[in-house]
Design a protein around this motif. Sequence first.
Motif, short mmCIF file in Angstrom:
data_model
loop_
_atom_site.label_atom_id
_atom_site.label_comp_id
_atom_site.label_asym_id
_atom_site.label_seq_id
_atom_site.Cartn_x
_atom_site.Cartn_y
_atom_site.Cartn_z
N LYS A 25 1.06 -1.02 0.24
CA LYS A 25 0.44 0.02 0.10
C LYS A 25 0.26 1.45 0.14
O LYS A 25 0.39 2.38 -1.09
N LYS A 26 1.80 1.22 1.41
CA LYS A 26 3.10 2.50 1.02
C LYS A 26 3.90 2.45 -0.62
O LYS A 26 3.43 4.09 -0.69
N LEU A 27 3.89 1.72 -1.47
CA LEU A 27 4.29 1.74 -2.35
C LEU A 27 3.65 2.45 -3.36
O LEU A 27 3.80 3.16 -4.20
N LEU A 28 2.33 1.70 -3.30
CA LEU A 28 1.08 2.27 -4.38
C LEU A 28 0.89 3.70 -4.01
O LEU A 28 0.28 4.25 -4.83
N ILE A 29 1.50 4.11 -2.42
CA ILE A 29 1.09 5.63 -2.73
C ILE A 29 1.42 6.15 -3.06
O ILE A 29 1.75 7.38 -3.89
N ALA A 30 2.95 5.78 -2.36
CA ALA A 30 4.19 6.73 -3.94
C ALA A 30 4.11 6.79 -4.49
O ALA A 30 4.53 7.57 -5.68
N VAL A 31 3.88 5.34 -5.80
CA VAL A 31 3.93 5.21 -7.21
C VAL A 31 3.08 6.70 -7.59
O VAL A 31 2.86 7.01 -8.76
N PHE A 32 1.61 6.14 -7.06
CA PHE A 32 0.41 7.31 -7.51
C PHE A 32 1.61 8.98 -7.00
O PHE A 32 0.64 9.92 -8.38
N LEU A 33 1.90 9.15 -5.64
CA LEU A 33 2.32 10.15 -5.74
C LEU A 33 3.31 11.24 -6.69
O LEU A 33 3.49 12.27 -7.88
N ILE A 34 4.06 10.16 -7.47
CA ILE A 34 5.43 10.18 -8.20
C ILE A 34 4.72 10.31 -9.65
O ILE A 34 5.15 11.29 -10.51
N TYR A 35 3.16 9.63 -9.53
CA TYR A 35 2.44 10.38 -11.51
C TYR A 35 2.16 11.27 -11.04
O TYR A 35 2.03 12.01 -12.28
N ILE A 36 1.39 11.61 -10.46
CA ILE A 36 0.45 12.45 -9.90
C ILE A 36 1.46 14.33 -10.18
O ILE A 36 1.17 15.10 -10.80
#
Length: 132
Positions: free
Chosen positions: A5-16
């Motif tokens: 979940k932490k990795l997904l959040i990090a990937v999403f924030l980088i994507y945004i």
Amino acid sequence: MSKRKKLLIAVFLIYIFIVLWLTLIDRQWGERRAMLMPFWEMRELITTDRKLYWSQQIGCNILMLMPMGFLLPCLHQKFRKLGSIFLIALIFSAAIEITQYFTGRGLCEFDDVFNNTLGACIGFIMWKKLSH
């Protein structure tokens, strides 16, 4: 919170951040411009000799929000309905276009909002197919 979940959040924030960088941050201030005629890019694609250019414009706008449609359902259950993804993508894309207009950092376009939202919906459909 799990590592996944932490990795997904990090990937999403980088994507945004990347989307905001490409659409707003890395652009110069200029004059306010808008093209609100629906599907004018598609007409340009069909009627002009610049097929590659217009294909890239339309295709890249579709591709840009596909990750949003794929990642949001991975992050939380409330994003596991097409309507939710559609609304979030529509608001996010419209916010970018409105900001581009008021800052003069791009051409504010109906077509971009449409193509971005379509891309997020395609991303969601891909997530749905892969998750079941």
